[in-house]
Scaffold this motif. Sequence first.
Motif, PDB file in Angstrom:
ATOM      1  N   THR A  37      30.864  41.131  40.686  1.00 61.55           N
ATOM      2  CA  THR A  37      29.934  40.491  41.609  1.00 61.55           C
ATOM      3  C   THR A  37      29.696  39.040  41.189  1.00 61.55           C
ATOM      4  O   THR A  37      29.950  38.657  40.035  1.00 61.55           O
ATOM      5  CB  THR A  37      28.581  41.221  41.612  1.00 61.55           C
ATOM      6  N   GLN A  38      29.176  38.263  42.130  1.00 57.69           N
ATOM      7  CA  GLN A  38      28.878  36.867  41.806  1.00 57.69           C
ATOM      8  C   GLN A  38      27.774  36.771  40.748  1.00 57.69           C
ATOM      9  O   GLN A  38      27.798  35.877  39.898  1.00 57.69           O
ATOM     10  CB  GLN A  38      28.488  36.113  43.080  1.00 57.69           C
ATOM     11  N   ASP A  39      26.815  37.698  40.804  1.00 56.96           N
ATOM     12  CA  ASP A  39      25.760  37.701  39.783  1.00 56.96           C
ATOM     13  C   ASP A  39      26.348  37.954  38.393  1.00 56.96           C
ATOM     14  O   ASP A  39      25.983  37.272  37.413  1.00 56.96           O
ATOM     15  CB  ASP A  39      24.720  38.783  40.098  1.00 56.96           C
ATOM     16  N   ALA A  42      28.187  34.885  37.189  1.00 59.23           N
ATOM     17  CA  ALA A  42      27.248  33.827  36.814  1.00 59.23           C
ATOM     18  C   ALA A  42      26.667  34.088  35.422  1.00 59.23           C
ATOM     19  O   ALA A  42      26.565  33.171  34.592  1.00 59.23           O
ATOM     20  CB  ALA A  42      26.137  33.741  37.852  1.00 59.23           C
ATOM     21  N   GLN A  43      26.296  35.345  35.161  1.00 58.73           N
ATOM     22  CA  GLN A  43      25.750  35.675  33.843  1.00 58.73           C
ATOM     23  C   GLN A  43      26.812  35.513  32.755  1.00 58.73           C
ATOM     24  O   GLN A  43      26.534  34.998  31.668  1.00 58.73           O
ATOM     25  CB  GLN A  43      25.224  37.110  33.854  1.00 58.73           C
ATOM     26  N   THR A  48      24.638  29.317  37.499  1.00 58.00           N
ATOM     27  CA  THR A  48      23.872  29.933  38.580  1.00 58.00           C
ATOM     28  C   THR A  48      24.791  30.664  39.558  1.00 58.00           C
ATOM     29  O   THR A  48      25.973  30.304  39.708  1.00 58.00           O
ATOM     30  CB  THR A  48      23.081  28.876  39.365  1.00 58.00           C
ATOM     31  N   ARG A  49      24.233  31.670  40.216  1.00 62.86           N
ATOM     32  CA  ARG A  49      24.996  32.377  41.247  1.00 62.86           C
ATOM     33  C   ARG A  49      25.361  31.437  42.392  1.00 62.86           C
ATOM     34  O   ARG A  49      26.448  31.536  42.976  1.00 62.86           O
ATOM     35  CB  ARG A  49      24.177  33.551  41.782  1.00 62.86           C
ATOM     36  N   ASN A  53      29.099  30.886  43.953  1.00 62.14           N
ATOM     37  CA  ASN A  53      29.355  31.034  45.392  1.00 62.14           C
ATOM     38  C   ASN A  53      30.011  29.793  45.963  1.00 62.14           C
ATOM     39  O   ASN A  53      30.961  29.864  46.753  1.00 62.14           O
ATOM     40  CB  ASN A  53      28.049  31.342  46.111  1.00 62.14           C
TER      41      ASN A  53
END
Length: 325
Positions: A37-39, A42-43, A48-49, A53
């Motif tokens: 996932t994008q989250d 990002a982590q 940042t997400r 994106n």
Amino acid sequence: MIRGSQVAANEGEAGDGRADAALVAKICWYYFREGQTQDAIAQRLKMTRKRVNRILGEARESGFVQITIADPAGQRTEFEEELIRKFNLRHAIVVPVPLGGTDVRSFIGAAAARYVAACLPPSGSLGITWGGTINAAAQNLPHRSGDGTRVVLMSGGLAESAPINPYDNATMIARALGARCYYLTAPMFAETAELRDILAASEPVRSVLAMVPSLDVALLSAIDLSEQSKALEYEVISRETWASLLEAGAVGDICGHYLDSAGKPLRHPLVQRTIRPPINHVLQIRHRILAAGGEHKVPIIRAGLLAGFCQVLVTDEAAASKLLD
């Protein structure tokens, strides 16, 4: 497929600056190949997400990422079948309407590029026009090694470099195909009709125009005259000229030929100043592909179909639905 050559490198970038190619490739790999996932990305990358994106969106639109969907062999959508039947086409390709404000030209150009790659014979010749859809196709053409292929630009040039510039797009396509490129070394519009005739009769313009009837494939775009027209946005034509074309009944142009809603070529002062091949020469090209979409382009797409410019139509679902009304 992830390509790393189309996003400019900028090592050490931070914040909202453009990402370097290695970072873009990494994010795309995590997202498209590993399904993260994008989250999660990002982590993992400590950003940042929103930035993840944005990078994914830029990668898709620039051609850095190319997504190919393998349809079942011989299957066509209902839209494609109906377009073929209604307009007596050789083939039709209808792509989905993009979500989230993505430019439909990216989708249509990518689909057109795949079709061109499949139908252009070895040592073949490809004629192109100009516009954003042609630019998207150029970014998505599979690369070939040099096999004697020729690319022929069928319009004059613009003085300013932009995504729609004919010379830039012809160069990109020729590089992708390992091809020799032939340009119309003249402006898109001459200052007068008399100067247009002189330029068209001069070398090397005359020799390049003479190649058009014997081309194997043509990839054509449709230039609309709506308020959304890129010809207006990039000041290819003035608003005064745009208004006079509309008043004369034009709905747009294909390969420098302005057409009315019935597909009939118009006689207009701008047409008489345009460097372009004669319409009967374009119609002699063996395999003619029209790549255009968006509801605002439906009038010129329909006119092009009625005029015989198109044997293969590459468009989107929104335009296809309107064409079939």
